[in-house]
Design an enzyme around this catalytic site. Structure first.
Site, PDB file in Angstrom:
ATOM      1  N   LYS A 192       0.859  -1.182   0.000  1.00  0.00           N
ATOM      2  CA  LYS A 192       0.000   0.000   0.000  1.00  0.00           C
ATOM      3  C   LYS A 192       0.895   1.231   0.000  1.00  0.00           C
ATOM      4  O   LYS A 192       1.700   1.437   0.904  1.00  0.00           O
ATOM      5  CB  LYS A 192      -0.900  -0.005   1.239  1.00  0.00           C
ATOM      6  CG  LYS A 192      -1.762   1.236   1.329  1.00  0.00           C
ATOM      7  CD  LYS A 192      -2.760   1.158   2.458  1.00  0.00           C
ATOM      8  CE  LYS A 192      -3.523   2.455   2.583  1.00  0.00           C
ATOM      9  NZ  LYS A 192      -4.503   2.425   3.659  1.00  0.00           N
ATOM     10  N   LYS A 245      -2.120  -1.559  -3.860  1.00  0.00           N
ATOM     11  CA  LYS A 245      -2.994  -0.396  -3.813  1.00  0.00           C
ATOM     12  C   LYS A 245      -2.168   0.865  -3.932  1.00  0.00           C
ATOM     13  O   LYS A 245      -1.195   0.987  -3.210  1.00  0.00           O
ATOM     14  CB  LYS A 245      -3.741  -0.411  -2.470  1.00  0.00           C
ATOM     15  CG  LYS A 245      -4.618   0.772  -2.249  1.00  0.00           C
ATOM     16  CD  LYS A 245      -5.249   0.674  -0.889  1.00  0.00           C
ATOM     17  CE  LYS A 245      -5.954   1.994  -0.635  1.00  0.00           C
ATOM     18  NZ  LYS A 245      -6.334   2.176   0.712  1.00  0.00           N
TER      19      LYS A 245
HETATM   20  C1  PBG Z   1      -7.385   3.588   5.472  1.00  0.00           C
HETATM   21  C2  PBG Z   1      -7.641   3.446   4.024  1.00  0.00           C
HETATM   22  C3  PBG Z   1      -7.439   4.385   2.999  1.00  0.00           C
HETATM   23  C4  PBG Z   1      -7.955   3.814   1.839  1.00  0.00           C
HETATM   24  C5  PBG Z   1      -8.416   2.563   2.176  1.00  0.00           C
HETATM   25  N1  PBG Z   1      -8.189   2.344   3.527  1.00  0.00           N
HETATM   26  C6  PBG Z   1      -6.933   5.756   3.024  1.00  0.00           C
HETATM   27  C7  PBG Z   1      -5.553   6.057   3.428  1.00  0.00           C
HETATM   28  O1  PBG Z   1      -4.693   5.184   3.611  1.00  0.00           O
HETATM   29  O2  PBG Z   1      -5.333   7.253   3.608  1.00  0.00           O
HETATM   30  C8  PBG Z   1      -8.011   4.484   0.491  1.00  0.00           C
HETATM   31  C9  PBG Z   1      -9.115   4.023  -0.384  1.00  0.00           C
HETATM   32  C10 PBG Z   1      -9.393   4.890  -1.537  1.00  0.00           C
HETATM   33  O3  PBG Z   1      -8.715   5.907  -1.806  1.00  0.00           O
HETATM   34  O4  PBG Z   1     -10.353   4.563  -2.247  1.00  0.00           O
HETATM   35  N2  PBG Z   1      -6.125   3.294   5.920  1.00  0.00           N
END
Ligand code: PBG
Length: 323
Positions: A192, A245
């Site tokens: 991520k 992601k």
């Molecule tokens: C929370 C989380 C996020 C997303 C999914 N879980 C945001 C982040 O890490 O700031 C992003 C999902 C999206 O942008 O559609 N940790």
């Protein structure tokens, strides 16, 4: 002579040699749950996506089902956050309530829950910090484990930790097993990235960090090798599914990750990817076909599962463009 166009002559032959197919069994639909009653409110930063209060879920789930959606990913967006992230693991937390409501309305709807702290913690961060500003891993892991177990207790079919703390997959696995949930799989947000493509989500989830950013725990967008390390570690820690992601700007990571992983591979087409494409379609700059092509590219790169806000329109797109 080998003429490649021989296999492109008409629909029948194109379908016969098509390598990649999208199906409703490939996609998970992320939704946002809010406090209150009677709420189905469009999210300004993500047109076409909604905030739902728990009482509206029965109707919503019937609608999702009619659109061919069988898998949901739940995010809670409570009015009140606190320093301990209590609403993340409370029995009456939004995700816990929503999980019970959805499973009651439709036991066949598969419920995956996002396990993180940022939507529930006053400072909007995914972890706790020590006084010197370093990540307090022990405390963060302890709370994340509580969150995951509380989701399982509410009836979640799968948990998906998105916090990026080191060793959380192993710890959450152990906590679930100890609590009697050894059959609940973990989908790890393994690679991520600290991505600017989460912008619209942070509005939707009210989870923008109050100070600093997430670079101390999310990955540097410049790194590919490191993603393989993260994926390998999560496999070692017994993740059931690994994820990359965002999706489209990271197709190289997906393809590389797929090569080293024997687990199902997921990709999250995030809020920024959604907003970009949807706005272009709304403004008439792109044809809807571009949405299908975007999803197809993610699957072709190696994703077995796609988390996408386009899930509600995919059934129609498949009918239209996979013929
Ligand atoms: C929370 C989380 C996020 C997303 C999914 N879980 C945001 C982040 O890490 O700031 C992003 C999902 C999206 O942008 O559609 N940790």
């Amino acid at each position: 002579m080998l003429l490649p166009t021989r296999l492109r002559k008409n629909n029948a032959i194109r379908a016969l040699v098509r390598e990649t197919h999208l199906s409703m069994n490939d996609v998970v639909y992320p939704i946002f749950i809010v406090d209150g009653k009677g709420i189905k409110r469009e999210i300004p930063s993500m047109k076409g996506q909604y905030h739902y209060s728990v009482d509206m879920l029965e109707e919503a789930v019937a609608d999702f089902s009619a659109k061919g959606i069988g898998y949901l990913l739940l995010f809670g967006v409570p009015d009140q956050k606190d320093a301990e992230a209590t609403p993340a693991f409370a029995e009456e937390g939004l995700v816990q309530q929503a999980t019970r409501a959805i499973k009651k309305a439709d036991p066949n709807m598969y419920v995956i829950t996002d396990v993180c702290l940022c939507e529930y913690k006053s400072d909007g961060h995914c972890c706790f910090f020590n006084e010197d500003g370093a990540i307090n891993r022990e405390r963060s892991l302890e709370t994340l484990c509580r969150v995951a177990v509380s989701h399982a207790e509410a009836g979640a079919d799968m948990v998906a930790p998105s916090d990026m703390m080191d060793e959380r997959i192993g710890q959450i696995r152990e906590a679930l097993d100890l609590a009697g949930y050894e059959n609940i799989p973990i989908m790890a947000y393994s690679a991520k990235y600290a991505s600017a493509f989460y912008g619209p989500f942070r509005d939707a989830a009210n989870s923008a960090p109050a100070f600093g950013d997430r670079k101390a725990y999310q990955m540097d967008p410049a790194n590919a090798e490191e993603a393989l390390k993260e994926i390998a570690l999560d496999i070692q820690e017994n993740a059931d599914i690994v994820m990359v992601k965002p999706a489209m700007p990271y197709l190289d990571i997906l393809a590389k990750g797929k090569e080293i992983s024997y687990l199902p591979m997921a990709a999250y087409q995030v809020s920024g990817e959604y907003a970009m494409l949807q706005n272009a379609v709304d403004q008439g700059l792109l044809d809807e076909k571009a949405l299908f092509e975007a999803l197809l590219s993610i699957k072709r790169a190696g994703a077995d599962i796609i988390l996408t806000y386009f899930a509600p329109v995919l059934q129609d797109l498949i009918k239209e463009y996979q013929a």
